[in-house]
Design a protein around this motif. Structure first.
Motif, PDB file in Angstrom:
ATOM      1  N   ARG A 457      55.186   6.065  33.991  1.00 47.78           N
ATOM      2  CA  ARG A 457      56.416   6.836  34.105  1.00 47.78           C
ATOM      3  C   ARG A 457      56.815   7.431  32.756  1.00 47.78           C
ATOM      4  O   ARG A 457      57.267   8.588  32.675  1.00 47.78           O
ATOM      5  N   GLN A 458      56.631   6.678  31.711  1.00 46.83           N
ATOM      6  CA  GLN A 458      56.971   7.200  30.392  1.00 46.83           C
ATOM      7  C   GLN A 458      56.053   8.356  30.026  1.00 46.83           C
ATOM      8  O   GLN A 458      56.486   9.342  29.415  1.00 46.83           O
ATOM      9  N   GLU A 459      54.795   8.263  30.400  1.00 52.36           N
ATOM     10  CA  GLU A 459      53.862   9.359  30.141  1.00 52.36           C
ATOM     11  C   GLU A 459      54.297  10.625  30.890  1.00 52.36           C
ATOM     12  O   GLU A 459      54.228  11.743  30.336  1.00 52.36           O
ATOM     13  N   LEU A 460      54.729  10.452  32.145  1.00 58.65           N
ATOM     14  CA  LEU A 460      55.195  11.601  32.917  1.00 58.65           C
ATOM     15  C   LEU A 460      56.449  12.210  32.313  1.00 58.65           C
ATOM     16  O   LEU A 460      56.610  13.438  32.273  1.00 58.65           O
ATOM     17  N   ILE A 461      57.364  11.351  31.844  1.00 58.42           N
ATOM     18  CA  ILE A 461      58.591  11.851  31.217  1.00 58.42           C
ATOM     19  C   ILE A 461      58.257  12.638  29.945  1.00 58.42           C
ATOM     20  O   ILE A 461      58.842  13.697  29.672  1.00 58.42           O
ATOM     21  N   ASP A 462      57.288  12.129  29.163  1.00 56.05           N
ATOM     22  CA  ASP A 462      56.888  12.822  27.933  1.00 56.05           C
ATOM     23  C   ASP A 462      56.287  14.196  28.231  1.00 56.05           C
ATOM     24  O   ASP A 462      56.415  15.123  27.411  1.00 56.05           O
ATOM     25  N   ASN A 463      55.631  14.353  29.387  1.00 53.39           N
ATOM     26  CA  ASN A 463      55.009  15.636  29.745  1.00 53.39           C
ATOM     27  C   ASN A 463      55.959  16.579  30.473  1.00 53.39           C
ATOM     28  O   ASN A 463      55.604  17.730  30.745  1.00 53.39           O
ATOM     29  N   LEU A 464      57.141  16.075  30.789  1.00 53.31           N
ATOM     30  CA  LEU A 464      58.063  16.869  31.583  1.00 53.31           C
ATOM     31  C   LEU A 464      58.467  18.157  30.868  1.00 53.31           C
ATOM     32  O   LEU A 464      58.569  19.233  31.476  1.00 53.31           O
ATOM     33  N   SER A 465      58.669  18.080  29.573  1.00 54.85           N
ATOM     34  CA  SER A 465      59.070  19.274  28.815  1.00 54.85           C
ATOM     35  C   SER A 465      57.974  20.341  28.845  1.00 54.85           C
ATOM     36  O   SER A 465      58.269  21.546  28.778  1.00 54.85           O
ATOM     37  N   LYS A 466      56.725  19.911  28.947  1.00 56.86           N
ATOM     38  CA  LYS A 466      55.622  20.874  29.013  1.00 56.86           C
ATOM     39  C   LYS A 466      55.691  21.689  30.304  1.00 56.86           C
ATOM     40  O   LYS A 466      55.434  22.904  30.304  1.00 56.86           O
ATOM     41  N   TYR A 467      56.004  21.000  31.423  1.00 53.83           N
ATOM     42  CA  TYR A 467      56.137  21.719  32.688  1.00 53.83           C
ATOM     43  C   TYR A 467      57.322  22.681  32.635  1.00 53.83           C
ATOM     44  O   TYR A 467      57.255  23.802  33.158  1.00 53.83           O
ATOM     45  N   TYR A 471      57.025  26.829  32.884  1.00 53.34           N
ATOM     46  CA  TYR A 471      57.747  27.692  33.828  1.00 53.34           C
ATOM     47  C   TYR A 471      58.515  28.781  33.084  1.00 53.34           C
ATOM     48  O   TYR A 471      58.498  29.957  33.495  1.00 53.34           O
ATOM     49  N   GLU A 472      59.202  28.433  32.035  1.00 50.60           N
ATOM     50  CA  GLU A 472      59.982  29.432  31.289  1.00 50.60           C
ATOM     51  C   GLU A 472      59.069  30.513  30.720  1.00 50.60           C
ATOM     52  O   GLU A 472      59.411  31.699  30.726  1.00 50.60           O
ATOM     53  N   THR A 473      57.894  30.105  30.230  1.00 55.69           N
ATOM     54  CA  THR A 473      56.923  31.090  29.746  1.00 55.69           C
ATOM     55  C   THR A 473      56.436  31.975  30.896  1.00 55.69           C
ATOM     56  O   THR A 473      56.247  33.199  30.750  1.00 55.69           O
ATOM     57  N   GLY A 474      56.264  31.357  32.060  1.00 52.81           N
ATOM     58  CA  GLY A 474      55.808  32.095  33.235  1.00 52.81           C
ATOM     59  C   GLY A 474      56.797  33.150  33.675  1.00 52.81           C
ATOM     60  O   GLY A 474      56.408  34.231  34.151  1.00 52.81           O
ATOM     61  N   VAL A 475      58.112  32.856  33.523  1.00 53.36           N
ATOM     62  CA  VAL A 475      59.129  33.851  33.880  1.00 53.36           C
ATOM     63  C   VAL A 475      58.960  35.095  33.023  1.00 53.36           C
ATOM     64  O   VAL A 475      59.006  36.236  33.518  1.00 53.36           O
ATOM     65  N   ARG A 491      54.462  27.215  39.500  1.00 47.44           N
ATOM     66  CA  ARG A 491      54.810  26.500  38.265  1.00 47.44           C
ATOM     67  C   ARG A 491      56.156  25.773  38.430  1.00 47.44           C
ATOM     68  O   ARG A 491      56.315  24.641  37.978  1.00 47.44           O
ATOM     69  N   ARG A 492      57.120  26.461  39.070  1.00 48.01           N
ATOM     70  CA  ARG A 492      58.412  25.779  39.293  1.00 48.01           C
ATOM     71  C   ARG A 492      58.245  24.639  40.278  1.00 48.01           C
ATOM     72  O   ARG A 492      58.884  23.580  40.154  1.00 48.01           O
ATOM     73  N   GLY A 493      57.367  24.800  41.245  1.00 46.64           N
ATOM     74  CA  GLY A 493      57.084  23.719  42.189  1.00 46.64           C
ATOM     75  C   GLY A 493      56.421  22.537  41.502  1.00 46.64           C
ATOM     76  O   GLY A 493      56.687  21.373  41.833  1.00 46.64           O
ATOM     77  N   ASP A 494      55.531  22.817  40.554  1.00 49.85           N
ATOM     78  CA  ASP A 494      54.885  21.727  39.807  1.00 49.85           C
ATOM     79  C   ASP A 494      55.911  20.921  39.004  1.00 49.85           C
ATOM     80  O   ASP A 494      55.824  19.691  38.905  1.00 49.85           O
ATOM     81  N   LEU A 495      56.886  21.619  38.416  1.00 51.00           N
ATOM     82  CA  LEU A 495      57.948  20.921  37.686  1.00 51.00           C
ATOM     83  C   LEU A 495      58.744  20.033  38.638  1.00 51.00           C
ATOM     84  O   LEU A 495      59.079  18.889  38.311  1.00 51.00           O
ATOM     85  N   TRP A 496      59.042  20.562  39.827  1.00 46.04           N
ATOM     86  CA  TRP A 496      59.770  19.775  40.841  1.00 46.04           C
ATOM     87  C   TRP A 496      58.967  18.548  41.267  1.00 46.04           C
ATOM     88  O   TRP A 496      59.533  17.442  41.394  1.00 46.04           O
ATOM     89  N   GLU A 497      57.676  18.696  41.491  1.00 41.64           N
ATOM     90  CA  GLU A 497      56.834  17.565  41.887  1.00 41.64           C
ATOM     91  C   GLU A 497      56.796  16.499  40.800  1.00 41.64           C
ATOM     92  O   GLU A 497      56.792  15.297  41.086  1.00 41.64           O
ATOM     93  N   GLN A 498      56.752  16.958  39.544  1.00 42.75           N
ATOM     94  CA  GLN A 498      56.760  16.010  38.435  1.00 42.75           C
ATOM     95  C   GLN A 498      58.073  15.228  38.413  1.00 42.75           C
ATOM     96  O   GLN A 498      58.080  14.011  38.217  1.00 42.75           O
ATOM     97  N   GLN A 499      59.186  15.914  38.603  1.00 45.26           N
ATOM     98  CA  GLN A 499      60.487  15.245  38.643  1.00 45.26           C
ATOM     99  C   GLN A 499      60.573  14.273  39.821  1.00 45.26           C
ATOM    100  O   GLN A 499      61.105  13.164  39.678  1.00 45.26           O
ATOM    101  N   LEU A 542      68.717   5.778  31.973  1.00 47.61           N
ATOM    102  CA  LEU A 542      67.364   6.288  32.148  1.00 47.61           C
ATOM    103  C   LEU A 542      67.224   7.658  31.496  1.00 47.61           C
ATOM    104  O   LEU A 542      68.169   8.452  31.494  1.00 47.61           O
ATOM    105  N   PRO A 543      66.067   7.964  30.966  1.00 45.66           N
ATOM    106  CA  PRO A 543      65.841   9.322  30.488  1.00 45.66           C
ATOM    107  C   PRO A 543      66.019  10.316  31.634  1.00 45.66           C
ATOM    108  O   PRO A 543      65.593  10.064  32.757  1.00 45.66           O
ATOM    109  N   HIS A 544      66.675  11.399  31.370  1.00 42.21           N
ATOM    110  CA  HIS A 544      66.927  12.369  32.433  1.00 42.21           C
ATOM    111  C   HIS A 544      65.621  13.005  32.876  1.00 42.21           C
ATOM    112  O   HIS A 544      64.741  13.288  32.069  1.00 42.21           O
ATOM    113  N   ASP A 545      65.525  13.201  34.199  1.00 42.83           N
ATOM    114  CA  ASP A 545      64.279  13.727  34.746  1.00 42.83           C
ATOM    115  C   ASP A 545      64.188  15.241  34.668  1.00 42.83           C
ATOM    116  O   ASP A 545      63.274  15.837  35.205  1.00 42.83           O
ATOM    117  N   GLY A 546      65.131  15.857  34.045  1.00 41.30           N
ATOM    118  CA  GLY A 546      65.093  17.305  33.969  1.00 41.30           C
ATOM    119  C   GLY A 546      66.209  17.859  34.754  1.00 41.30           C
ATOM    120  O   GLY A 546      66.522  18.919  34.944  1.00 41.30           O
TER     121      GLY A 546
END
Length: 546
Positions: A457-467, A471-475, A491-499, A542-546
């Motif tokens: 879970r911590q690894e996923l949280i650390d990668n959350l900013s990358k997703y 997405y912002e770059t994709g816009v 890309r936005r769906g991938d961020l949602w799945e990660q969250q 808890l660290p915020h999930d985004g």
């Protein structure tokens, strides 16, 4: 007093004894009388069930007020806001949950039943009696007396105040004081007296063995009710925590869906920036995406309402009460190895403590049964009449008897109790082993899973900013015409799945902690305000999930 079996009795009966000898008996009896009246002889200030529960350190709900139907289902008058964290939730659910309070009252009922059984054999009973005796004797006419009949009439009234003390080990004691009023023909007389009697078992007795057998049954009923209460607390508090984490889980998903919807709606608004190509098809695709995400958000919001209602029910709160769920992580086992967790569970588990106590009692009963071949009791009885008045002027006497009562106890009585006690010892011992095995197995899986989830879970949280950055770059790339709409929405769906994955893992970690609390007896340690409760219980944001 009545005597059983073969008895050896020594008795002395003297009249007009020296005041010193009579005084000893009198003052000893009076002292015993006062001691019994004051409740000093074997009278406990607490009941047997209270002493038993103190050894187990079982908590009890703080309130038994019944919440009315109108209070539970009506929205009026619900002004209080309940702030729920895992720790406050445990206390609220324990004190308010109807199932827990119902189970506790059944436990208390069995305690009262056991106390009644015990008190009926270990009681202090003041008595007052006023026997009245009339007698008359008539002789045949005698010529030497002028053919007259001799008639002797007598009356005796003896008010007596006494105290009887029965002990659970079958000891019996009675002390009394009285006053005899005598009327023989025309003469009057009165004489006070003091009496005392004692039957004290020196070894064992058949009555004690029978009482022990009944006590085993009564204690077994009490233990069953106690274990049922313990299990009810485990199940209900675990369920309440799971509903808490489920409500948090759906709240996070709802918030994440709202964030996703807002991102897509902002994208829809920025379509006007595209001037170098036709974006009408993309607009329809984005509008469809907004509708889908809105539906997801609405569904999660419904789930939040349902799970919050279930949470209120699990906590015993009115359904329209205002609640504020604080999103915190509760882990009182952080830093412990599985071996630490195992021994913590064995030492703090109230079920094991109850079984150990029952096993100890069965061992005492076994020892009693093994030495119960002979019923040997000391018998003592004494009575002194003090100097009276009238016909009893200058008359006094005392009587003392001492002896042993020996009876053989039927071997079938002792052997059946021995078998019963041995079976209970084996039963409780195996139940303890089974519970220890259950704690080992049931704590191993959630312990391993939580250890793994903590890392991933911590690894996923650390990668959350990358997703988020992707997405912002994709816009920007989409608006520039370098990325199609499907890839951007993916890309936005991938961020949602990660969250959603991070949120699901947080939910499973909470459920595992709730399960560990039930399996290790941690609930009871926290409810009792254990010395290390403050230092071992962590509630961290808890660290915020985004």
């Amino acid at each position: 007093m009545p005597q059983k079996g073969a008895a050896a009795i020594w008795q002395s009966d003297h009249v007009s004894v020296l005041p010193g000898g009579r005084g000893v008996i009198t003052w000893v009896a009076l002292a015993a009388f006062g001691f019994l009246i004051g409740g000093g002889t074997g009278c406990e200030t607490s009941t047997p069930s209270e002493r038993l529960r103190e050894r187990l350190h079982l908590p009890s709900p703080t309130t038994f007020a019944t919440v009315s139907r109108d209070q539970r289902f009506s929205a009026s008058g619900q002004r209080e806001t309940h702030v729920l964290t895992p720790r406050t939730l445990i206390l609220i659910a324990f004190n308010r949950q109807p199932k827990i309070k119902s189970s506790y009252q059944r436990f208390k009922s069995e305690e009262a039943r056991y106390d009644f059984f015990y008190a009926s054999h270990d009681s202090l009973t003041p008595k007052f009696s006023l026997p009245n005796t009339w007698s008359e004797s008539e002789s045949q006419p005698d010529s030497r007396l002028g053919n007259r009949k001799e008639v002797d009439r007598s009356r005796e009234h003896t008010p007596t105040v006494s105290v009887e003390k029965l002990f659970f080990d079958t000891t019996e004691m009675e002390v009394g004081v009285g006053y005899g009023l005598m009327d023989e023909n025309a003469g009057q007389g009165n004489q006070p007296f003091v009496s005392a009697s004692l039957r004290y078992p020196l070894w064992a007795s058949r009555e004690r063995l029978e009482r022990t057998s009944e006590e085993i049954f009564r204690r077994s009923e009490l233990n069953d009710a106690q274990l049922d209460f313990i299990q009810t607390v485990r199940e209900e508090l675990q369920e309440a925590l799971e509903y808490y984490y489920s409500a948090i889980f759906n709240t996070r998903l709802r918030d994440a869906a709202r964030s996703r919807r807002e991102d897509v709606e902002r994208l829809l608004q920025r379509l006007d920036e595209i001037t170098d190509r036709d974006a009408s098809a993309d607009r329809r695709r984005i509008e469809a995406e907004v509708a889908t995400v809105k539906s997801d958000e609405s569904s999660f919001n419904s789930f939040v309402q349902v799970q919050t209602s279930r949470l209120k029910s699990a906590c015993g709160l009115p359904f329209h009460a205002r609640t504020e769920l604080q999103d915190v992580l509760f882990n009182p086992f952080e830093g412990l190895s599985h071996e630490d967790l195992l021994w913590l569970g064995i030492e703090t588990d109230p079920e094991i403590a109850t079984l150990r106590n029952a096993m100890s009692n069965a061992q005492v009963q076994l020892d009693l049964a093994r030495r119960g071949k002979w019923d040997v009791a000391l018998l003592a009885d004494g009575k002194t009449h003090l100097e009276g008045r009238g016909m009893r002027q200058d008359q006094s006497d005392w009587t003392v008897s001492l002896g042993l009562e020996v009876s053989a106890v039927d071997a079938r009585v002792t052997s059946s109790l021995i078998r019963q006690a041995q079976a209970d010892i084996e039963r409780f011992g195996e139940a303890i082993s089974a519970r220890e095995n259950t704690i080992y197995v049931n704590t191993l899986e959630p312990f391993i899973r939580n250890a793994q989830l903590t890392v991933t879970r911590q690894e996923l949280i650390d990668n959350l900013s990358k997703y988020q950055q992707d997405y912002e770059t994709g816009v920007s790339e989409y608006l520039a015409g370098n990325l199609n709409i499907d890839d951007l929405l993916k890309r936005r769906g991938d961020l949602w799945e990660q969250q959603r994955t991070i949120t699901r893992q947080a939910f499973f970690m909470g459920v595992n902690v709730a399960f560990l609390c039930a399996e290790t007896g941690k609930f009871f340690e926290l409810l009792n305000g254990g010395a290390d409760a403050e230092s071992t219980v962590g509630e961290q944001g808890l660290p915020h999930d985004g």
